[in-house]
Design a protein around this motif. Structure first.
Motif, mmCIF file in Angstrom:
data_model
loop_
_atom_site.group_PDB
_atom_site.id
_atom_site.type_symbol
_atom_site.label_atom_id
_atom_site.label_comp_id
_atom_site.label_asym_id
_atom_site.label_seq_id
_atom_site.Cartn_x
_atom_site.Cartn_y
_atom_site.Cartn_z
ATOM 1 N N ARG A 3 0.816 -1.213 0.000
ATOM 2 C CA ARG A 3 0.000 0.000 0.000
ATOM 3 C C ARG A 3 0.854 1.270 0.000
ATOM 4 O O ARG A 3 0.315 2.372 0.097
ATOM 5 C CB ARG A 3 -0.919 0.015 1.233
ATOM 6 C CG ARG A 3 -2.002 -1.046 1.220
ATOM 7 C CD ARG A 3 -2.823 -0.945 2.502
ATOM 8 N NE ARG A 3 -3.905 -1.906 2.535
ATOM 9 C CZ ARG A 3 -5.097 -1.720 1.976
ATOM 10 N NH1 ARG A 3 -5.343 -0.591 1.354
ATOM 11 N NH2 ARG A 3 -6.026 -2.648 2.036
ATOM 12 N N ASP A 4 2.172 1.112 -0.082
ATOM 13 C CA ASP A 4 3.089 2.258 -0.005
ATOM 14 C C ASP A 4 2.917 3.015 1.304
ATOM 15 O O ASP A 4 2.977 4.247 1.341
ATOM 16 C CB ASP A 4 2.882 3.210 -1.189
ATOM 17 C CG ASP A 4 3.320 2.590 -2.504
ATOM 18 O OD1 ASP A 4 4.333 1.865 -2.510
ATOM 19 O OD2 ASP A 4 2.626 2.808 -3.519
ATOM 20 N N GLU A 5 2.702 2.268 2.376
ATOM 21 C CA GLU A 5 2.592 2.851 3.713
ATOM 22 C C GLU A 5 3.812 2.478 4.547
ATOM 23 O O GLU A 5 3.718 2.149 5.720
ATOM 24 C CB GLU A 5 1.326 2.342 4.413
ATOM 25 C CG GLU A 5 0.039 2.699 3.690
ATOM 26 C CD GLU A 5 -1.183 2.053 4.324
ATOM 27 O OE1 GLU A 5 -1.001 1.218 5.245
ATOM 28 O OE2 GLU A 5 -2.307 2.355 3.889
ATOM 29 N N GLU A 6 4.973 2.513 3.897
ATOM 30 C CA GLU A 6 6.189 2.080 4.575
ATOM 31 C C GLU A 6 6.454 2.875 5.849
ATOM 32 O O GLU A 6 6.277 4.078 5.892
ATOM 33 C CB GLU A 6 7.408 2.198 3.654
ATOM 34 C CG GLU A 6 7.351 1.293 2.441
ATOM 35 C CD GLU A 6 6.879 2.022 1.211
ATOM 36 O OE1 GLU A 6 7.388 1.703 0.131
ATOM 37 O OE2 GLU A 6 6.005 2.893 1.341
ATOM 38 N N GLY A 7 6.889 2.161 6.859
ATOM 39 C CA GLY A 7 7.347 2.760 8.100
ATOM 40 C C GLY A 7 8.637 2.063 8.483
ATOM 41 O O GLY A 7 9.207 1.310 7.684
#
Length: 218
Positions: free
Chosen positions: A55-59
């Motif tokens: 989801r391109d929600e990298e953390g």
């Protein structure tokens, strides 16, 4: 031109960065799965991160992994033990009718077909139970039901994921040995990362308004 190439927002660099995250996840998954009983929690943590990567929600990968590992440890461990027990039972039954009970008979054929069907459903549930645990908050019974319902309702997707995972492993083992190094480096998290591209599309159909709500399926 050079500034574009070395821009870390460049899709190529982002793709490479995701594979670095998968490499890190493989190390974490292997270490945290050593006690065996913790496989469920570590697998849930892997999916927690890979679903965000897709989801391109990298953390922070390591922090996110251990956050999920800690929060889901108890329930994911129970789910893993349940799935392990059921898997051992199905495996024994298939071994009995295929390996021990070798005399051809109608009863043997029927039982092999029955347990083969149950084994396929088991694999379907196994595909979704830990991603569901990673993404949604539900009681154990509800998570198992949702995994069964979603996997059967989206049977073609489930079969596609199984074919993709098993196909990659078989190709690496018997067709392209050079891929063995890839599987060794990235391990199960690589499969989870690929699976997540399909799973995210399915989960979006059932996404509640609030992330911490129970998933509702109708």
């Amino acid at each position: 031109m050079l500034s574009g190439i070395f821009n870390y927002d460049n899709p190529v660099w982002r793709f490479i960065g995701k594979f670095c995250d998968v490499l890190i996840l493989n190390v974490l998954w292997l270490i945290c799965s050593i006690p065996i009983v913790t496989v469920g929690a570590s697998t849930t943590a892997v999916y927690y991160v890979t679903l965000k990567l897709v989801r391109d929600e990298e953390g922070p990968t390591i922090r996110s992994f251990f956050k999920s590992f800690k929060e889901n440890f108890k329930q994911a461990t129970v789910l893993w033990l349940i799935m392990l027990a059921v898997g051992c039972l199905l495996g024994f039954d298939l071994y009995f009718f295929l390996g021990i009970q070798k005399t051809p008979s109608t009863f043997r054929t029927i039982m092999v077909a029955v347990f083969g069907g149950f084994s396929l459903i088991y694999l379907f549930v196994l595909l979704f139970v830990f991603p569901l645990q990673a993404r949604f908050y539900n009681p154990i019974k509800r998570t198992l039901f949702n995994a069964f319902f979603i996997s059967v309702r989206h049977a073609l997707h489930s079969l596609g994921i199984l074919a993709m995972d098993i196909g990659l492993v078989l190709v690496a083992l018997f067709v392209l040995p050079m891929l063995q190094a890839l599987l060794f480096l990235f391990g199960f998290p690589l499969l989870a990362f690929m699976n997540s591209y399909v799973i995210v599309g399915i989960f979006d159909k059932y996404m509640p308004k609030k992330e911490d709500d129970e998933i509702e399926i109708s």
